[in-house]
Design an enzyme around this catalytic site. Sequence first.
Site, PDB file in Angstrom:
ATOM      1  N   HIS A 326      35.504  43.689  37.133  1.00 59.06           N
ATOM      2  CA  HIS A 326      34.299  43.589  37.955  1.00 59.06           C
ATOM      3  C   HIS A 326      33.902  42.158  38.261  1.00 59.06           C
ATOM      4  O   HIS A 326      33.217  41.918  39.264  1.00 59.06           O
ATOM      5  CB  HIS A 326      33.135  44.305  37.268  1.00 59.06           C
ATOM      6  CG  HIS A 326      33.205  45.798  37.366  1.00 59.06           C
ATOM      7  ND1 HIS A 326      33.944  46.563  36.492  1.00 59.06           N
ATOM      8  CD2 HIS A 326      32.647  46.661  38.250  1.00 59.06           C
ATOM      9  CE1 HIS A 326      33.822  47.840  36.835  1.00 59.06           C
ATOM     10  NE2 HIS A 326      33.055  47.929  37.892  1.00 59.06           N
ATOM     11  N   GLY A 327      34.270  41.224  37.441  1.00 56.61           N
ATOM     12  CA  GLY A 327      33.887  39.854  37.757  1.00 56.61           C
ATOM     13  C   GLY A 327      34.263  38.864  36.674  1.00 56.61           C
ATOM     14  O   GLY A 327      34.490  39.227  35.519  1.00 56.61           O
TER      15      GLY A 327
END
Length: 482
Positions: A326-327
């Site tokens: 996700h990041g």
Amino acid sequence: MLFNSLDFAVFLPIVFLLYWAVVDKDIKKQNILLVIASYTFYGWWDWRFLSLIFFSTLVDYTIGVQLKKEERHSIRRRLLWISILVNLGFLGFFKYYNFFLDNFIEAFSFFGTTINARSLAIILPVGISFYTFQTLSYTIDVYKKKLEPTRDFIAFAAFVSFFPQLVAGPIERATHLLPQFFIKRKFDYANAVDGLRQILWGLFKKIVIADNAAKLANEIFNNSADYSGSTLLLGAIFFTFQIYGDFSGYSDVAIGTSRLFGFDLKQNFAFPYFSRDMAEFWRRWHISLSTWFRDYLYIPLGGSRGGTWIKIRNTFIIFIISGFWHGANWTFIVWGALNAIYFLPLLLRNKNRTHTNTVAQGKYLPSIRELTGMGMTFGLTVVAWIFFRAENMSHAFSYLSTLFSKSFFTIPYFAGGKLAVKTMLLIFVLLIVEWLGREGKHAIEHLHLKWNRPVRWGIYYLIALAIFWFGGEKQAFIYFQF
């Protein structure tokens, strides 16, 4: 190009009319049109990154063809690794280069060594995490001989770049989506109408729920030091519904749009906030990513077939990597680890498959036990989302320490009180509609079975009116950054 933009409102009807009125009798021409439309759709954001999609498409198409010709295991394995390294190499550079560099410098500075290295001003290509995993699924399945590789480059390019789900999923498997580009598509009125229903409900979730909740969540999270624990709880709840309305709304529009063109995409959200435990939640939230990691990482690692240590190891690997997907921030990694901690007790007690049916199936109301399970699961999810939304670890722990302080028992107060009341009422409407429609693939799928035409159209107009009347300030889709 955003789904909730005037550009897309003009773009979609033009492509739809060309698709069915001009090239409807020729699959090849339909596929060419879809490639052109998809590259236009993506290039609307930044045309420079079209070369990245094209190169990824070319690499995996070529490797697929070579895998078909090659029988030597060592060469086939080498071809697979080329695909993995190219795809994950691009993803790693654009998404994680600065993260690893900054942490590398910080680690050495901890031991008194100074390293002079500069971060790069890297623009993250929209949707790179999604189409990278989609093309990887093709190469892996061809390598495992689960799928015959295609020699039709246009069809393969259309599969990789298919505009409804290009930038934020669902992440489609080649075994499911790619064959659809070789089948004669005929316009199906009933399927198209239900696609429009799904688009309408997706836009409601995005524009009415997510965009309003975003303004409130941003205000509270960005100024969390100024607010009480009770107000921070509200902020966490607003973000919980922001990310659900935003991402599941995108998925609904993507799936509904695909149906307009005769394609079937898999369901990506199945009313996850009605889950009775965390295992059920992860079977219902971002289904395409969860099942991708299950099939291509968790099961190859041994899944839950080994001893207790293997189960624990594999569970943490799958959730931590999912968080990192996700990041490039430690908050996402901790978010993943926290969900692993939530999930483990169920797995170790063989309770992770307890709730595989729909909650209160065939009933209007849940039992007390089901209601308690949903409440506990929702509460755990809200806490985990704080890490997902926080700017950094310090912010997350500061937020939690205030949230669970004495001020939790005070009356929440902040400048956006009127908007908060309105948004809470709208969330309540969302929950009612989704509860009544929870046995469908989307919340209003079965309206045509339950109501006559005048009532049905009245409901559609009410939803459309709500979008225009109660829609919040326009926000970009959260998952575009992933």
